[in-house]
Design a protein around this motif. Structure first.
Motif, PDB file in Angstrom:
ATOM      1  N   VAL A   1       0.840  -1.206   0.000  1.00  0.00           N
ATOM      2  CA  VAL A   1       0.000   0.000   0.000  1.00  0.00           C
ATOM      3  C   VAL A   1       0.871   1.249   0.000  1.00  0.00           C
ATOM      4  CG1 VAL A   1      -1.970  -1.185   1.045  1.00  0.00           C
ATOM      5  CG2 VAL A   1      -0.343  -0.010   2.527  1.00  0.00           C
ATOM      6  N   ASP A   2       2.008   1.155   0.662  1.00  0.00           N
ATOM      7  CA  ASP A   2       2.922   2.287   0.672  1.00  0.00           C
ATOM      8  C   ASP A   2       3.453   2.541  -0.724  1.00  0.00           C
ATOM      9  OD1 ASP A   2       6.073   3.217   2.006  1.00  0.00           O
ATOM     10  OD2 ASP A   2       4.186   4.308   2.213  1.00  0.00           O
ATOM     11  N   TYR A   3       3.814   1.461  -1.382  1.00  0.00           N
ATOM     12  CA  TYR A   3       4.366   1.596  -2.730  1.00  0.00           C
ATOM     13  C   TYR A   3       3.317   2.149  -3.680  1.00  0.00           C
ATOM     14  CZ  TYR A   3       7.103   0.348  -6.882  1.00  0.00           C
ATOM     15  OH  TYR A   3       7.816   0.387  -8.056  1.00  0.00           O
ATOM     16  N   ALA A   4       2.106   1.659  -3.546  1.00  0.00           N
ATOM     17  CA  ALA A   4       1.032   2.154  -4.414  1.00  0.00           C
ATOM     18  C   ALA A   4       0.828   3.643  -4.173  1.00  0.00           C
ATOM     19  CB  ALA A   4      -0.263   1.391  -4.146  1.00  0.00           C
ATOM     20  N   GLN A   5       0.870   4.040  -2.925  1.00  0.00           N
ATOM     21  CA  GLN A   5       0.674   5.448  -2.614  1.00  0.00           C
ATOM     22  C   GLN A   5       1.816   6.295  -3.199  1.00  0.00           C
ATOM     23  OE1 GLN A   5       0.842   6.947   1.558  1.00  0.00           O
ATOM     24  NE2 GLN A   5      -1.231   7.602   1.131  1.00  0.00           N
ATOM     25  N   ARG A   6       3.038   5.816  -3.047  1.00  0.00           N
ATOM     26  CA  ARG A   6       4.180   6.565  -3.585  1.00  0.00           C
ATOM     27  C   ARG A   6       4.094   6.673  -5.102  1.00  0.00           C
ATOM     28  NH1 ARG A   6       9.134   6.252  -0.675  1.00  0.00           N
ATOM     29  NH2 ARG A   6      10.110   7.248  -2.472  1.00  0.00           N
ATOM     30  N   LEU A   7       3.692   5.611  -5.735  1.00  0.00           N
ATOM     31  CA  LEU A   7       3.568   5.655  -7.199  1.00  0.00           C
ATOM     32  C   LEU A   7       2.470   6.630  -7.598  1.00  0.00           C
ATOM     33  CD1 LEU A   7       3.890   1.945  -8.389  1.00  0.00           C
ATOM     34  CD2 LEU A   7       5.412   3.832  -8.966  1.00  0.00           C
ATOM     35  N   SER A   8       1.390   6.618  -6.842  1.00  0.00           N
ATOM     36  CA  SER A   8       0.275   7.500  -7.216  1.00  0.00           C
ATOM     37  C   SER A   8       0.686   8.962  -7.129  1.00  0.00           C
ATOM     38  CB  SER A   8      -0.951   7.226  -6.348  1.00  0.00           C
ATOM     39  OG  SER A   8      -0.759   7.713  -5.051  1.00  0.00           O
ATOM     40  N   GLU A   9       1.645   9.258  -6.247  1.00  0.00           N
ATOM     41  CA  GLU A   9       2.107  10.646  -6.130  1.00  0.00           C
ATOM     42  C   GLU A   9       2.875  11.099  -7.363  1.00  0.00           C
ATOM     43  OE1 GLU A   9       4.247  10.456  -2.459  1.00  0.00           O
ATOM     44  OE2 GLU A   9       2.397  10.238  -1.288  1.00  0.00           O
ATOM     45  N   THR A  10       3.379  10.158  -8.139  1.00  0.00           N
ATOM     46  CA  THR A  10       4.133  10.535  -9.335  1.00  0.00           C
ATOM     47  C   THR A  10       3.226  10.713 -10.538  1.00  0.00           C
ATOM     48  OG1 THR A  10       4.461   8.266 -10.103  1.00  0.00           O
ATOM     49  CG2 THR A  10       6.097   9.137  -8.560  1.00  0.00           C
ATOM     50  N   LEU A  11       1.989  10.277 -10.410  1.00  0.00           N
ATOM     51  CA  LEU A  11       1.072  10.237 -11.547  1.00  0.00           C
ATOM     52  C   LEU A  11      -0.039  11.271 -11.407  1.00  0.00           C
ATOM     53  CD1 LEU A  11       0.824   6.377 -11.594  1.00  0.00           C
ATOM     54  CD2 LEU A  11       1.369   7.698 -13.636  1.00  0.00           C
ATOM     55  N   PRO A  12      -0.708  11.604 -12.518  1.00  0.00           N
ATOM     56  CA  PRO A  12      -1.888  12.466 -12.411  1.00  0.00           C
ATOM     57  C   PRO A  12      -2.900  11.821 -11.474  1.00  0.00           C
ATOM     58  CG  PRO A  12      -1.264  12.176 -14.702  1.00  0.00           C
ATOM     59  CD  PRO A  12      -0.403  11.257 -13.920  1.00  0.00           C
ATOM     60  N   GLU A  13      -3.702  12.674 -10.838  1.00  0.00           N
ATOM     61  CA  GLU A  13      -4.573  12.203  -9.757  1.00  0.00           C
ATOM     62  C   GLU A  13      -5.510  11.061 -10.126  1.00  0.00           C
ATOM     63  OE1 GLU A  13      -6.236  15.605  -7.779  1.00  0.00           O
ATOM     64  OE2 GLU A  13      -7.638  14.271  -6.716  1.00  0.00           O
ATOM     65  N   LYS A  14      -6.038  11.093 -11.337  1.00  0.00           N
ATOM     66  CA  LYS A  14      -7.036  10.070 -11.656  1.00  0.00           C
ATOM     67  C   LYS A  14      -6.441   8.660 -11.802  1.00  0.00           C
ATOM     68  CE  LYS A  14      -7.579   9.965 -16.669  1.00  0.00           C
ATOM     69  NZ  LYS A  14      -8.493   9.900 -17.788  1.00  0.00           N
ATOM     70  N   LEU A  15      -5.133   8.591 -11.981  1.00  0.00           N
ATOM     71  CA  LEU A  15      -4.478   7.270 -12.075  1.00  0.00           C
ATOM     72  C   LEU A  15      -4.051   6.864 -10.682  1.00  0.00           C
ATOM     73  CD1 LEU A  15      -2.391   7.988 -15.279  1.00  0.00           C
ATOM     74  CD2 LEU A  15      -4.273   6.376 -15.089  1.00  0.00           C
ATOM     75  N   CYS A  16      -4.985   6.241  -9.957  1.00  0.00           N
ATOM     76  CA  CYS A  16      -4.714   6.009  -8.534  1.00  0.00           C
ATOM     77  C   CYS A  16      -4.936   4.561  -8.106  1.00  0.00           C
ATOM     78  CB  CYS A  16      -5.596   6.919  -7.693  1.00  0.00           C
ATOM     79  SG  CYS A  16      -7.342   6.628  -8.014  1.00  0.00           S
ATOM     80  N   VAL A  17      -5.245   3.683  -9.052  1.00  0.00           N
ATOM     81  CA  VAL A  17      -5.486   2.286  -8.686  1.00  0.00           C
ATOM     82  C   VAL A  17      -4.414   1.427  -9.337  1.00  0.00           C
ATOM     83  CG1 VAL A  17      -7.114   0.375  -8.695  1.00  0.00           C
ATOM     84  CG2 VAL A  17      -7.958   2.729  -8.559  1.00  0.00           C
ATOM     85  N   PHE A  18      -3.835   0.511  -8.556  1.00  0.00           N
ATOM     86  CA  PHE A  18      -2.675  -0.233  -9.023  1.00  0.00           C
ATOM     87  C   PHE A  18      -2.875  -1.748  -8.948  1.00  0.00           C
ATOM     88  CE2 PHE A  18       0.077   3.399  -9.410  1.00  0.00           C
ATOM     89  CZ  PHE A  18      -0.518   4.318  -8.575  1.00  0.00           C
ATOM     90  N   TYR A  19      -2.255  -2.402  -9.918  1.00  0.00           N
ATOM     91  CA  TYR A  19      -2.162  -3.860  -9.912  1.00  0.00           C
ATOM     92  C   TYR A  19      -0.685  -4.168 -10.050  1.00  0.00           C
ATOM     93  CZ  TYR A  19      -7.133  -3.619 -11.188  1.00  0.00           C
ATOM     94  OH  TYR A  19      -8.483  -3.343 -11.214  1.00  0.00           O
ATOM     95  N   PHE A  20      -0.174  -5.039  -9.200  1.00  0.00           N
ATOM     96  CA  PHE A  20       1.254  -5.364  -9.275  1.00  0.00           C
ATOM     97  C   PHE A  20       1.474  -6.736  -9.883  1.00  0.00           C
ATOM     98  CE2 PHE A  20       2.958  -1.658  -7.439  1.00  0.00           C
ATOM     99  CZ  PHE A  20       2.031  -1.199  -6.514  1.00  0.00           C
ATOM    100  N   LEU A  21       2.478  -6.798 -10.748  1.00  0.00           N
ATOM    101  CA  LEU A  21       2.779  -8.035 -11.463  1.00  0.00           C
ATOM    102  C   LEU A  21       4.288  -8.205 -11.514  1.00  0.00           C
ATOM    103  CD1 LEU A  21       0.855  -5.896 -13.394  1.00  0.00           C
ATOM    104  CD2 LEU A  21      -0.003  -8.099 -14.037  1.00  0.00           C
ATOM    105  N   ASN A  22       4.744  -9.107 -12.397  1.00  0.00           N
ATOM    106  CA  ASN A  22       6.159  -9.444 -12.406  1.00  0.00           C
ATOM    107  C   ASN A  22       6.927  -9.001 -13.639  1.00  0.00           C
ATOM    108  OD1 ASN A  22       5.798 -11.174  -9.981  1.00  0.00           O
ATOM    109  ND2 ASN A  22       4.482 -12.254 -11.424  1.00  0.00           N
ATOM    110  N   SER A  23       6.215  -8.673 -14.700  1.00  0.00           N
ATOM    111  CA  SER A  23       6.918  -8.304 -15.920  1.00  0.00           C
ATOM    112  C   SER A  23       6.063  -7.336 -16.717  1.00  0.00           C
ATOM    113  CB  SER A  23       7.201  -9.538 -16.779  1.00  0.00           C
ATOM    114  OG  SER A  23       5.987 -10.088 -17.257  1.00  0.00           O
TER     115      SER A  23
END
Lengths: 469, 553
Positions: B136-158
């Motif tokens: 959740v921390d990583y998702a939050q940090r990533l969201s700070e780098t992106l425009p606001e509407k891009l705020c939902v994340f899925y994590f994968l391997n490649s």
């Protein structure tokens, strides 16, 4: 263990930022796990849970030999496989030494899903056929190409079965079409595959592959009857297709007697392509496809250059090698046989006593188990391979206690109509609860204490319990 | 020179019998050191290890091998941490990669990234079906780098898994099936992605009926070039045409898939405004815009964190995929999207589970990479070194006719080699030869593009000014050598050094072609003639040192 966020905040952030369809255990009351070692997991309060779910942590959570190997290599080099490096060739050599001789060419990927997708590409490129035969309730991965061949998934969603996919009945001798009282269920089920091939040919279609998990996991811990794979392989080969054995869940010695689950079917059975993943790196993202020289050369001569950015990197291979060493040095296969047999013995003693399933109660008792199968009624036990006899005893004792308590509660309510709206005294996993109470497919004449399969030399054999209505 | 190898003695560990006892402690001696100047991203960690050992063992007053300036390749700042090790035996050979930077944001074996992975590996590495702070921390940090509407994340391997999921998300959200892609695009090796990668499918199964290919917005070699008044609009209109053609056949567009900066297509920088115009057409057709940032995200372009941001603040894709550099080599990838798209996916009722995706270790690694990018200001560094490298390469372009174009942004640069200046025919064999010669000089570079003629620069982000200078010097020498000895095409036959007159003094027919006398492109002085006459001044931008640039903390 210092937490960054309180459990509530973690949950809130997850709700905000993680895809809502991402699976979470015990959705009504999720667990926050912050630490794990061997077969134990610990939550944010330091409570210890016995992990019976995590086959991925094959040699035990956070095994020091694994993370040491990773560290050593991470400090040296972690780059892609387009440069020569010893780790990848050494690992390929060690892996192929565990397999029958003709399976000697390895392709490294990062996940079981990538491996299965590549297996499909290899199969299709081999003779330029397209169609795939899969088993009912199979699950081969989350990629587009694999949802198409995973009835476990496509039957749930809006997706319809694609015309190039053919679904054969699961060779389930407990609940399937041909049961243990059939004279030759292996041939009967294999014949179903033969019929599918014939029908496909009549429609001008050509079979590229038959794909099956060596033991179906999501489908309910199914162990195919002896002889089934050999007969199916014969029919598929005759049709110009290949046999893909998906060992992503069940490889690396989990069955005890053998390193690979398909080896339980006899030395005369050798698949054309084997995929492996999950336990391979004890949690490190890695997977592999192993195939024959013939299939690999056909792929190559089609002009395909295969490149996987992270697959086969030196760190992944170092981790893979460490896992192989540990399996050997710690005799984990022997442990799987011994503890597995003991667990079966204990469970057999329980089956005469109890007829209910209670998985969430197990969570409250700090034992982690999951349920699966088409009716979500099969307890899946596939813990890390360092699971001990003592752990088995603890698990079964807890199960016994829970089932006793639930049965007593049930007996007290035999006159009431049990509905979904009836408040439970105990927190039940929602899905399991619904399944249990509304499972109208139960056959009340069926012997509820039936053992699941004859081949109980491994931890995958389970008992199916039914609700007495 | 012999190579140094730190030997770690393995400890055999047997499982303790006490069920609750922890694993025996692992000794991993950590030396977190002073910030010191060390250079190339590709120096093996054992090289650093060796040097630190020597420094520690050297008595006070002796030569400090880490001193700035001792090794001319050493120019930028790095923190070092070293694991437990054995005895050093000598100096290691090393090479400077300009390529292979795909998976590497912050440099091979960056100690902070290694440390983060190691620490988390010792505590917990399990799947994302349990709550954990890292994801959740990583998702939050990533969201700070992106425009606001891009705020939902899925994590994968490649990256491939990410693009496949993006395809699934797009199809579920729109209810449509078809995909519009660019020519020569490459989105991954999975079955579904080969189908949308003309770079691959043209040599394999061919184009599927649900795939529609629009021209690559290449203003050097495409249908609309640098002399067109509005190439962005022109190329976007091509997409509009492709979409209309599809719709006329009753097909419905689910997505437009595009690498924010097409890489294998030839290091293409789409003209500004192109994405916005295309998004308009795609949205009108009911589709979504998928920006594939797998090769180019995480600050590589310098000016912005994400390459799509080069297209303007008003442009926001619907789905962004990221990979490669995200974990500095650790298998991680991610899809970022909007609430709307993710809810539509949820509504299918199918649960998404990726065994390794979003694991605590992968997220710890991702967080460490973000930290390093920030602390070492690698984005600014990419702008600085990237601009310097571009300038040097443009000088080379002025000098060597085989260089038809130099294009790029930040540390994403392409050098387009041509056989003929007029036709711009790709110099495929020559590019291959250059790459081989560079390898012999211990420089790793690759060539790509439809004509395999574009030298691709996408090094680790810690690539230094000296590295840039070094590469270009070698490139210059090789091209000069080719002009003298190889001469396999028109552009290798024009030899400025054979010009027989001083600069500015050419006569007759030669005048219009004479690059000796004509000013260089875009105001960069043409120095070939001067160099040929041995009059090359020590131009300040050729000898810049780190002191000339703003201090980095």
């Amino acid at each position: 263990m210092c937490e960054l966020y309180s459990k509530q905040d973690t949950l809130a952030l997850r709700g905000k930022h993680i895809g809502p369809s991402c699976e979470i255990f015990f959705a009504a009351d999720p667990i926050k796990i912050v630490r794990a070692q061997r077969q134990y997991m610990f939550d944010e309060k330091g409570e210890q849970y016995l992990d019976c779910i995590n086959n991925v942590a094959h040699v035990g959570h956070c095994h020091p030999e694994v993370f040491k190997a990773a560290l050593k290599q991470m400090e040296l080099l972690n780059t892609n496989s387009r440069f020569l490096h010893d780790n990848i060739v050494e690992y390929a050599k060690r892996l192929s030494a565990t397999l029958p001789e003709k399976l000697s060419v390895c392709y490294f990927t990062n996940s079981g899903s990538e491996a299965n997708d590549l297996a499909l590409r290899l199969a299709r490129q081999f003779r330029d056929h397209q169609d795939v035969i899969t088993l009912d309730h199979a699950y081969h991965g989350h990629l587009s190409s694999l949802i198409e061949i995973s009835p476990y998934k496509f039957r749930k969603g809006k997706d319809v079965k694609k015309e190039f996919v053919h679904v054969a009945p699961t060779p389930d001798t407990y609940r399937g079409k041909y049961r243990e009282d059939h004279s030759d269920p292996a041939s009967a089920y294999a014949d179903e595959v033969r019929k599918i091939i014939e029908e496909a040919h009549n429609n001008g279609r050509k079979i590229a592959a038959f794909i099956a998990e060596s033991m179906q996991s999501c489908g309910g811990q199914i162990i195919p009857p002896a002889g089934y794979f050999q007969r199916v392989a014969e029919y598929v080969h005759r049709a110009g297709g290949v046999f893909i054995a998906d060992e992503v869940q069940v490889g690396f010695g989990r069955v005890g007697k053998h390193f690979w689950s398909f080896q339980m079917h006899g030395e005369d059975f050798v698949p054309d392509i084997v995929t492996m993943g999950k336990p391979m790196g004890n949690g490190h993202p890695m997977a592999c496809v192993v195939t024959t020289k013939e299939i690999a050369e056909a792929f190559n001569s089609a002009g395909v250059e295969y490149f996987n950015t992270y697959g086969g990197n030196p760190v992944s291979c170092a981790v893979g090698l460490a896992v192989l060493d540990i399996i050997e040095n710690e005799d984990l296969q022997g442990n799987a046989t011994r503890v597995g047999n003991y667990l079966i013995e204990l469970l057999n003693k329980q089956k005469a006593k109890h007829t209910l399933i209670g998985d969430v109660r197990m969570k409250e008792k700090r034992v982690l188990l999951s349920v699966d199968g088409p009716h979500r009624n099969v307890l899946k036990i596939k813990p890390p391979m360092c699971f001990t006899e003592e752990n088995a005893k603890v698990m079964v004792d807890q199960l016994d206690g829970i089932l006793t308590a639930v049965e007593e509660a049930m007996q007290a309510e035999t006159q009431s109509v049990i509905s979904e709206n009836t408040p439970c005294r105990t927190k039940m996993h929602k899905d399991a609860h619904v399944e249990l109470l509304s499972d109208s497919t139960n056959d009340p004449t069926e012997n509820p204490s039936r053992k699941r399969n004859g081949m109980c030399t491994n931890k995958h054999s389970l008992l199916s319990k039914r609700l007495k209505t | 020179m012999p190579s140094a190898r730190g030997q770690v003695s393995p400890r055999s560990v047997s499982a303790p019998t006490d069920s609750a006892a922890p694993w025996p402690p692992v000794s991993a001696r950590r030396l977190t050191l002073w910030p010191c100047d060390s250079g190339s991203s590709a120096l093996p960690a054992d090289f650093f290890f060796l040097r630190i050992q020597l420094r520690l063992s050297v008595a006070k007053g002796n030569t400090c091998m880490m001193n700035k300036g001792e090794n001319t390749s050493i120019a930028s700042t790095m923190w070092l941490t070293i694991g437990a090790g054995g005895s050093p035996v000598g100096l290691a050979e090393w090479s400077q990669p300009c390529d292979g930077g795909g998976p590497l944001a912050v440099g091979h074996c960056h100690p902070l990234v290694v440390q983060a992975a190691h620490e988390q590996n010792q505590v917990l590495n399990t799947n994302s079906r349990y709550l954990h702070d890292n994801i959740v921390d990583y998702a939050q940090r990533l969201s700070e780098t992106l425009p606001e509407k891009l705020c939902v994340f899925y994590f994968l391997n490649s990256g491939s898994e990410a693009n496949d999921l993006a395809l699934r998300l797009a199809r579920q959200y729109t209810g449509h099936q078809d995909v519009v892609v660019l020519d020569h695009a490459y989105h991954g090796h999975l079955s579904s992605l080969i189908d949308i990668s003309p770079y691959k499918f043209r040599y394999l199964d061919g184009q599927k009926e649900w795939v529609h290919v629009a021209p690559l917005p290449d203003t050097y070699r495409g249908p609309y070039r640098e002399d067109h008044p509005n190439p962005a609009m022109a190329y976007a209109n091509e997409v509009k045409r492709v979409v209309s053609n599809a719709q006329e056949k009753g097909r419905k567009i689910a997505a437009f898939f595009v690498e924010s900066l097409p890489s294998v297509g030839g290091q293409i920088i789409p003209p500004a405004g192109y994405f916005s115009h295309v998004a308009e057409h795609i949205h009108r057709a009911g589709g979504v815009f998928v920006a594939d940032e797998i090769q180019v995200g995480f600050g590589r372009v310098g000016k912005h964190f994400w390459a799509f941001q080069l297209q303007g603040e008003d442009f926001v894709p619907d789905i962004v995929t990221m990979g490669k550099s995200i974990g500095n080599g650790h298998p991680v990838a991610c899809v970022a999207t909007t609430q709307a798209v993710s809810r539509a996916f949820e509504a299918t009722g199918i649960e998404y589970f990726n065994t390794f995706g979003g694991s605590p270790v992968s997220c710890a690694v991702g967080l460490a990479v973000l930290d390093v990018l920030e602390k070492e200001q690698l984005q600014t560094h990419a702008t600085c070194v990237g601009s310097f490298l571009m300038e040097l390469l443009r000088q080379q372009k002025a000098k060597h006719p085989i260089i038809g174009d130099v294009r790029g942004v930040g540390l994403f640069i392409g050098v387009d080699l041509v056989k003929d200046e007029a036709t711009r025919m790709p110099a495929t064999q020559e590019a291959d030869y250059v790459v081989t010669r560079l390898k012999e000089n211990y420089i790793l570079l690759s060539a790509d593009g439809p004509g395999r003629n574009i030298l691709k620069f996408k090094p680790p982000m810690c690539f230094s000014l000296d590295n840039a200078q070094h590469v270009v010097t070698k490139l210059d020498a090789i091209l000069t050598d080719m002009e003298e000895k190889v001469r396999s095409c028109e552009t290798l036959r024009l030899q400025p050094s054979s010009v027989k007159h001083p600069p500015g003094k050419c006569t007759g027919e030669e005048r219009s072609r004479c690059t000796n006398c004509n000013p260089g492109e875009k105001g960069i002085p043409d120095i070939r003639g001067q160099m040929a006459w041995g009059l090359a001044p020590p131009l300040s931008y050729r000898t810049r040192r780190p002191e000339d640039f703003p201090e980095r903390p």
